[in-house]
Design an enzyme around this catalytic site. Structure first.
Site, mmCIF file in Angstrom:
data_model
loop_
_atom_site.group_PDB
_atom_site.id
_atom_site.type_symbol
_atom_site.label_atom_id
_atom_site.label_comp_id
_atom_site.label_asym_id
_atom_site.label_seq_id
_atom_site.Cartn_x
_atom_site.Cartn_y
_atom_site.Cartn_z
ATOM 1 N N HIS A 17 0.842 -1.204 0.000
ATOM 2 C CA HIS A 17 0.000 0.000 0.000
ATOM 3 C C HIS A 17 0.878 1.255 0.000
ATOM 4 C CE1 HIS A 17 -3.083 -2.619 2.356
ATOM 5 N NE2 HIS A 17 -3.561 -2.471 1.138
ATOM 6 N N LYS A 41 -16.018 -7.750 5.562
ATOM 7 C CA LYS A 41 -14.713 -8.167 6.090
ATOM 8 C C LYS A 41 -14.675 -7.883 7.580
ATOM 9 C CE LYS A 41 -11.477 -7.562 2.199
ATOM 10 N NZ LYS A 41 -10.310 -6.801 1.711
ATOM 11 N N ARG A 90 -1.933 -6.273 -8.101
ATOM 12 C CA ARG A 90 -0.790 -7.140 -7.799
ATOM 13 C C ARG A 90 -0.582 -8.193 -8.864
ATOM 14 N NH1 ARG A 90 -2.985 -7.991 -1.883
ATOM 15 N NH2 ARG A 90 -4.818 -7.627 -3.135
ATOM 16 N N SER A 129 -2.743 -7.656 3.284
ATOM 17 C CA SER A 129 -2.992 -7.452 4.717
ATOM 18 C C SER A 129 -3.344 -8.782 5.382
ATOM 19 C CB SER A 129 -4.137 -6.461 4.931
ATOM 20 O OG SER A 129 -3.800 -5.200 4.429
HETATM 21 P P1 ADP Z 1 -9.848 -3.784 -0.267
HETATM 22 O O1 ADP Z 1 -10.438 -4.453 0.914
HETATM 23 O O2 ADP Z 1 -10.629 -2.629 -0.763
HETATM 24 O O3 ADP Z 1 -9.392 -4.694 -1.378
HETATM 25 P P2 ADP Z 1 -7.121 -3.476 0.626
HETATM 26 O O4 ADP Z 1 -6.736 -2.660 1.804
HETATM 27 O O5 ADP Z 1 -6.921 -4.946 0.709
HETATM 28 O O6 ADP Z 1 -8.594 -3.054 0.328
HETATM 29 O O7 ADP Z 1 -6.373 -2.953 -0.653
HETATM 30 C C1 ADP Z 1 -6.539 -1.619 -1.125
HETATM 31 C C2 ADP Z 1 -5.926 -1.492 -2.526
HETATM 32 O O8 ADP Z 1 -4.518 -1.721 -2.448
HETATM 33 C C3 ADP Z 1 -6.427 -2.494 -3.554
HETATM 34 O O9 ADP Z 1 -6.475 -1.847 -4.816
HETATM 35 C C4 ADP Z 1 -5.384 -3.561 -3.564
HETATM 36 O O10 ADP Z 1 -5.334 -4.250 -4.809
HETATM 37 C C5 ADP Z 1 -4.144 -2.734 -3.335
HETATM 38 N N1 ADP Z 1 -3.059 -3.507 -2.741
HETATM 39 C C6 ADP Z 1 -3.103 -4.347 -1.698
HETATM 40 N N2 ADP Z 1 -1.898 -4.901 -1.451
HETATM 41 C C7 ADP Z 1 -1.057 -4.391 -2.389
HETATM 42 C C8 ADP Z 1 0.305 -4.593 -2.696
HETATM 43 N N3 ADP Z 1 1.050 -5.467 -2.018
HETATM 44 N N4 ADP Z 1 0.838 -3.894 -3.738
HETATM 45 C C9 ADP Z 1 0.060 -3.054 -4.451
HETATM 46 N N5 ADP Z 1 -1.234 -2.834 -4.221
HETATM 47 C C10 ADP Z 1 -1.803 -3.481 -3.217
#
Ligand code: ADP
Length: 160
Positions: A17, A41, A90, A129
């Protein structure tokens, strides 16, 4: 002024992130990170905790703000007068879900809201996460996955 929203659960923020945040903050004049309340979630950190963690993690980046919202992203975007959303991609596994979300948001907002994707830097492509929480729950070392103070907060959560 060019503005964008980076929405997500951020439970908790990972270095993946952070990579998207840093790169987006260089592209846009202002980036609003929005912790969206996702009823599907179950979260480890409360929304307020996630906002505070993100504020701490981004305190060195001047053009980033952190907020939270419980409701539709399209509604939030209209309220803020921001019509661009940033999301990270990703791998192909993200693609279908993200494509559907982006198209839904565009349709729902009658063309107001567009989504831009940043492909993740290779070193963070495996990070999520949920993986981080799983490792931390077993006492594993997550210091390569999240900002240092977040690793400490995770250890503390799972000690309780
Ligand atoms: P959500 O629950 O909305 O998917 P996340 O917090 O899991 O939210 O992720 C928010 C955004 O960040 C999403 O677009 C996700 O694809 C992106 N994301 C999550 N992990 C990574 C990572 N390791 N590298 C790049 N983008 C990421």
């Amino acid at each position: 002024m060019s503005k964008a929203i980076y929405p997500g659960s951020f439970d908790p923020v990972t270095l993946g992130h952070m990579d998207v945040i840093r790169r987006s903050a260089e592209i846009f004049d202002e980036l609003v990170i929005c912790v969206l309340v996702n009823v599907n979630k179950s979260a480890l950190f409360s929304v307020d905790e996630r906002v505070r963690i993100l504020q701490e993690a981004t305190k060195g980046i001047d053009n980033v703000r952190v907020e939270s919202y419980s409701g539709l992203l399209t509604q939030y975007a209209k309220e803020k007068h921001i019509h661009v959303v940033v999301r990270g991609l990703r791998a192909v596994t993200d693609f279908e879900y993200e494509l559907q979300n982006a198209q839904t948001n565009r349709k729902l907002s009658e063309g107001y809201l567009d989504t831009m994707f940043l492909t993740t830097s290779l070193e963070y492509a495996y990070l999520s996460s949920s993986t981080v929480k799983e490792i931390a729950s077993f006492g594993g070392n997550v210091s390569d996955c999240v900002p240092g103070f977040v690793a400490d907060l995770l250890a503390e959560k799972f000690r309780k």
